[in-house]
Motif scaffolding. Structure first.
Motif, PDB file in Angstrom:
ATOM      1  N   GLN A   1       0.939  -1.699   0.597  1.00 38.67           N
ATOM      2  CA  GLN A   1      -0.048  -0.359   0.337  1.00 38.67           C
ATOM      3  C   GLN A   1       0.695   1.527   0.012  1.00 38.67           C
ATOM      4  O   GLN A   1       1.029   2.404   1.056  1.00 38.67           O
ATOM      5  CB  GLN A   1      -0.707   0.265   1.077  1.00 38.67           C
ATOM      6  N   ASP A   2       1.731   1.367  -0.641  1.00 38.29           N
ATOM      7  CA  ASP A   2       2.958   2.469  -1.139  1.00 38.29           C
ATOM      8  C   ASP A   2       2.742   2.811  -2.498  1.00 38.29           C
ATOM      9  O   ASP A   2       3.069   2.660  -3.317  1.00 38.29           O
ATOM     10  CB  ASP A   2       4.375   2.165  -1.462  1.00 38.29           C
ATOM     11  N   PRO A   3       1.741   4.055  -1.511  1.00 34.25           N
ATOM     12  CA  PRO A   3       1.782   5.057  -3.162  1.00 34.25           C
ATOM     13  C   PRO A   3       3.117   5.428  -4.143  1.00 34.25           C
ATOM     14  O   PRO A   3       2.729   5.644  -4.911  1.00 34.25           O
ATOM     15  CB  PRO A   3       1.030   6.590  -2.967  1.00 34.25           C
ATOM     16  N   GLN A   4       4.507   5.667  -3.763  1.00 38.45           N
ATOM     17  CA  GLN A   4       5.682   6.114  -4.261  1.00 38.45           C
ATOM     18  C   GLN A   4       5.985   4.478  -3.996  1.00 38.45           C
ATOM     19  O   GLN A   4       7.722   4.638  -4.319  1.00 38.45           O
ATOM     20  CB  GLN A   4       6.399   6.910  -2.956  1.00 38.45           C
ATOM     21  N   LEU A   5       5.522   3.563  -4.430  1.00 40.96           N
ATOM     22  CA  LEU A   5       6.221   2.362  -5.005  1.00 40.96           C
ATOM     23  C   LEU A   5       8.120   2.183  -5.465  1.00 40.96           C
ATOM     24  O   LEU A   5       8.951   2.340  -5.056  1.00 40.96           O
ATOM     25  CB  LEU A   5       5.416   0.895  -5.289  1.00 40.96           C
ATOM     26  N   HIS A   6       7.672   3.213  -6.992  1.00 34.60           N
ATOM     27  CA  HIS A   6       9.026   3.319  -7.729  1.00 34.60           C
ATOM     28  C   HIS A   6      10.257   4.230  -7.111  1.00 34.60           C
ATOM     29  O   HIS A   6      11.416   2.952  -6.958  1.00 34.60           O
ATOM     30  CB  HIS A   6       8.737   3.815  -8.630  1.00 34.60           C
ATOM     31  N   ASN A   7       9.427   5.181  -5.886  1.00 36.38           N
ATOM     32  CA  ASN A   7      10.394   5.420  -4.878  1.00 36.38           C
ATOM     33  C   ASN A   7      11.343   4.870  -4.118  1.00 36.38           C
ATOM     34  O   ASN A   7      12.558   4.591  -3.476  1.00 36.38           O
ATOM     35  CB  ASN A   7      10.117   6.634  -5.229  1.00 36.38           C
ATOM     36  N   THR A   8       9.942   4.024  -3.832  1.00 36.67           N
ATOM     37  CA  THR A   8      11.597   3.640  -2.219  1.00 36.67           C
ATOM     38  C   THR A   8      11.340   2.247  -2.805  1.00 36.67           C
ATOM     39  O   THR A   8      13.101   1.886  -2.237  1.00 36.67           O
ATOM     40  CB  THR A   8       9.858   2.174  -1.694  1.00 36.67           C
ATOM     41  N   LEU A   9      11.176   1.397  -3.714  1.00 31.99           N
ATOM     42  CA  LEU A   9      12.623   0.301  -4.489  1.00 31.99           C
ATOM     43  C   LEU A   9      13.762   0.826  -5.107  1.00 31.99           C
ATOM     44  O   LEU A   9      14.477   0.187  -4.762  1.00 31.99           O
ATOM     45  CB  LEU A   9      11.221  -0.113  -5.715  1.00 31.99           C
ATOM     46  N   LYS A  10      13.962   2.212  -5.175  1.00 30.74           N
ATOM     47  CA  LYS A  10      15.105   2.739  -6.105  1.00 30.74           C
ATOM     48  C   LYS A  10      15.208   3.197  -4.706  1.00 30.74           C
ATOM     49  O   LYS A  10      17.294   2.682  -5.029  1.00 30.74           O
ATOM     50  CB  LYS A  10      14.128   4.251  -6.596  1.00 30.74           C
ATOM     51  N   ASP A  11      15.465   3.397  -3.458  1.00 30.24           N
ATOM     52  CA  ASP A  11      15.358   3.423  -2.631  1.00 30.24           C
ATOM     53  C   ASP A  11      16.098   2.980  -2.020  1.00 30.24           C
ATOM     54  O   ASP A  11      17.719   2.989  -1.333  1.00 30.24           O
ATOM     55  CB  ASP A  11      15.049   4.633  -1.705  1.00 30.24           C
ATOM     56  N   LEU A  12      15.654   2.032  -2.153  1.00 30.90           N
ATOM     57  CA  LEU A  12      16.148   0.113  -1.897  1.00 30.90           C
ATOM     58  C   LEU A  12      17.152   0.491  -2.206  1.00 30.90           C
ATOM     59  O   LEU A  12      19.310  -0.493  -1.421  1.00 30.90           O
ATOM     60  CB  LEU A  12      15.502  -0.843  -0.739  1.00 30.90           C
ATOM     61  N   LEU A  13      17.133   0.298  -3.285  1.00 29.32           N
ATOM     62  CA  LEU A  13      18.438  -0.372  -4.007  1.00 29.32           C
ATOM     63  C   LEU A  13      20.062   0.424  -4.391  1.00 29.32           C
ATOM     64  O   LEU A  13      21.030   0.070  -3.909  1.00 29.32           O
ATOM     65  CB  LEU A  13      18.020  -0.206  -5.687  1.00 29.32           C
ATOM     66  N   THR A  14      19.192   1.750  -4.080  1.00 30.82           N
ATOM     67  CA  THR A  14      20.845   2.666  -3.786  1.00 30.82           C
ATOM     68  C   THR A  14      21.429   2.516  -2.248  1.00 30.82           C
ATOM     69  O   THR A  14      22.269   2.527  -2.247  1.00 30.82           O
ATOM     70  CB  THR A  14      20.523   4.125  -3.832  1.00 30.82           C
ATOM     71  N   ALA A  15      20.676   1.904  -1.283  1.00 30.72           N
ATOM     72  CA  ALA A  15      21.014   1.333  -0.364  1.00 30.72           C
ATOM     73  C   ALA A  15      22.008   0.505   0.120  1.00 30.72           C
ATOM     74  O   ALA A  15      23.250  -0.297   0.349  1.00 30.72           O
ATOM     75  CB  ALA A  15      20.262   1.667   0.344  1.00 30.72           C
ATOM     76  N   VAL A  16      21.341  -0.824  -0.697  1.00 34.33           N
ATOM     77  CA  VAL A  16      21.947  -1.598  -0.382  1.00 34.33           C
ATOM     78  C   VAL A  16      23.243  -2.269  -1.550  1.00 34.33           C
ATOM     79  O   VAL A  16      23.835  -3.493  -0.982  1.00 34.33           O
ATOM     80  CB  VAL A  16      20.618  -3.004  -0.798  1.00 34.33           C
ATOM     81  N   LYS A  17      23.431  -1.384  -2.581  1.00 33.58           N
ATOM     82  CA  LYS A  17      24.453  -1.178  -2.889  1.00 33.58           C
ATOM     83  C   LYS A  17      25.346  -0.677  -2.820  1.00 33.58           C
ATOM     84  O   LYS A  17      26.740   0.171  -3.859  1.00 33.58           O
ATOM     85  CB  LYS A  17      24.116  -1.259  -4.280  1.00 33.58           C
ATOM     86  N   ALA A  18      25.613   0.393  -1.393  1.00 35.76           N
ATOM     87  CA  ALA A  18      26.123   1.024  -0.808  1.00 35.76           C
ATOM     88  C   ALA A  18      27.835   0.716  -0.835  1.00 35.76           C
ATOM     89  O   ALA A  18      27.681  -0.343  -0.446  1.00 35.76           O
ATOM     90  CB  ALA A  18      25.758   1.846   0.423  1.00 35.76           C
ATOM     91  N   PRO A  19      28.481   1.449  -1.343  1.00 36.63           N
ATOM     92  CA  PRO A  19      30.398   1.284  -0.771  1.00 36.63           C
ATOM     93  C   PRO A  19      30.384   0.639   0.242  1.00 36.63           C
ATOM     94  O   PRO A  19      29.988   0.300   1.749  1.00 36.63           O
ATOM     95  CB  PRO A  19      31.286   2.134  -1.230  1.00 36.63           C
ATOM     96  N   GLY A  20      31.026  -0.605   0.386  1.00 38.16           N
ATOM     97  CA  GLY A  20      31.352  -1.727   1.678  1.00 38.16           C
ATOM     98  C   GLY A  20      30.268  -2.968   1.983  1.00 38.16           C
ATOM     99  O   GLY A  20      30.585  -3.883   2.610  1.00 38.16           O
ATOM    100  N   LYS A  21      29.058  -2.825   1.417  1.00 38.93           N
ATOM    101  CA  LYS A  21      28.055  -4.157   1.166  1.00 38.93           C
ATOM    102  C   LYS A  21      28.570  -5.263   0.051  1.00 38.93           C
ATOM    103  O   LYS A  21      28.075  -5.843   0.509  1.00 38.93           O
ATOM    104  CB  LYS A  21      27.012  -3.406   1.425  1.00 38.93           C
TER     105      LYS A  21
END
Length: 404
Positions: free
Chosen positions: A104-124
């Motif tokens: 129930q997330d109206p910003q679903l694509h933005n949320t996924l984009k932010d998650l992808l950026t977070a999990v690919k952060a340097p060091g992970k």
């Protein structure tokens, strides 16, 4: 919600019990529900994880005696890009398989984009790539290309189904993963291939605590056959979180990696390649519960030194995820006015583990009296602890057959 409590009896035995919340002492009382995922990013992490567990179970059920590996979040990224080209009906069907209907997330694509950026952060230690390829004969709508590129920073690509397309796809994937994922495609797309998604991932995380011994060849027991010799990493007094599950007949260890990433290892009590019961138990909620209930311990830890490359076409599995109707009529009206079908979902993963870490084990006068020796078929997963997202999951039946 049922909570799993892991009781660690040092020096004697690992035992398991399941504790239910007491709701006033009355029989038949309802269990208290604890919300584990409370932010848009953790809810998205749970959704992509549950899609990944479902996909892994389907892939693993093909043959219980084979090694299987997936980086589910990259597959989610590819199929989510594709969803942007479908009708509302088609999008609902795909979102249900991807587990997005729970958000129930109206910003679903933005949320996924932010998650992808977070999990690919340097060091992970994770790099991923996902892209849509389309047959140019479909009279493609450029509005779709621009929409996906604006949202996810990667533009779908129209191809002609000729030999040089394979080199183009492989070169792009290699570039996106720092040269670690090579030759994702081994043959060209056929003529009139319609729509194809490709996704890839490379993982090489670093441990918080390093291993002192590495590369020694030791026996790994194989179900139904003779032991094989594989390189192992070993360290005394290694800090883990640990517990035993009698229902699943396995001992579970959580091993911390750098930058809020951890590996969960599920080691069956006996030598077996049939891990169906264990695979069926995996959900985002179950693993989150584990992260909160496994108990700290210091052990003599022995792990195989993994180096693997694995690729497959996941498209035949989508029917088992409830997408039979969608596959028959993908209704990609925002991509093309002509009928278009999804012909393939190519996926490739590469992973390495190494003994390096940024700290030494704590000093102790005597070696650990508990051991956790991963010398038989096991299941493991790599998880981002901040978001709860499943980054990588694998079943190792015979590490001798793994290739890079």
């Amino acid at each position: 919600m049922k909570r799993t409590a892991f009781l660690l009896v040092f020096g004697v035995v690992l035992s398991f019990c399941e504790a239910q919340t007491d709701t006033g002492g009355e029989e038949g009382g309802e269990e208290e529900h604890v919300e584990l995922f409370t932010t848009p990013q953790t809810k998205m992490g749970a959704a992509t994880s549950d899609f990944g567990y479902n996909l892994f179970r389907t892939l693993a059920s093909r043959d219980s005696a084979t090694n299987v590996f997936l980086a589910p979040i990259s597959v989610s990224a590819a199929l989510t890009q594709l969803s942007m080209g479908g009708s509302e009906r088609a999008q609902r069907q795909l979102f249900r398989a991807l587990r997005y209907h729970t958000l129930q997330d109206p910003q679903l694509h933005n949320t996924l984009k932010d998650l992808l950026t977070a999990v690919k952060a340097p060091g992970k230690g994770l790099s991923t790539a996902a892209r849509i390829y389309l047959d140019r004969r479909l009279r493609l709508k450029q509005e779709f290309f621009a929409l996906v590129e604006q949202q996810y920073g990667v533009r779908p690509k129209g191809l002609q189904g000729v030999a040089r397309d394979m080199n183009e796809v492989n070169s792009w994937m290699s570039q996106q993963t720092g040269g670690k994922v090579q030759s994702l495609l081994t043959s060209s797309f056929p003529r009139n291939f319609g729509v194809s998604t490709v996704s890839a991932a490379y993982f090489k995380g670093k441990w918080v605590t390093r291993f002192g011994q590495s590369g020694a060849m030791e026996n790994f027991q194989v179900d139904g056959g003779a032991s094989v010799r594989v390189p192992m990493m070993q360290q005394d007094n290694y800090p883990v979180k640990m517990g035993a599950d009698s229902d699943l007949s396995c001992v579970i260890a959580q091993i911390q990696m750098q930058n809020d990433v951890s590996m969960f290892v599920f080691l069956p009590d006996d030598v077996t390649s049939n891990m169906t019961l264990l695979e069926e138990s995996l959900t985002a909620e179950f693993v989150q519960d584990l992260s909160m209930t496994l108990l700290p311990a210091q052990v003599t830890l022995t792990l195989p030194a993994l180096k693997l490359s694995y690729s497959t076409d996941l498209q035949p599995l989508l029917s088992d995820l409830g997408l039979s109707e969608w596959l028959a009529d993908t209704d990609l009206e925002k991509i093309s006015a002509l009928p278009a079908k999804l012909s393939s979902v190519h996926h490739k993963v590469v992973m390495e583990t190494a003994p390096e870490g940024n700290q030494y084990p704590g000093a102790a006068s005597t070696p650990s009296h508990l051991t956790y020796r991963v010398d038989r078929p096991f299941l493991y997963l790599i998880r981002d602890e901040v978001s709860g997202a499943l980054l990588f999951i694998g079943r190792v039946v015979n590490p001798k057959t793994l290739t890079m």
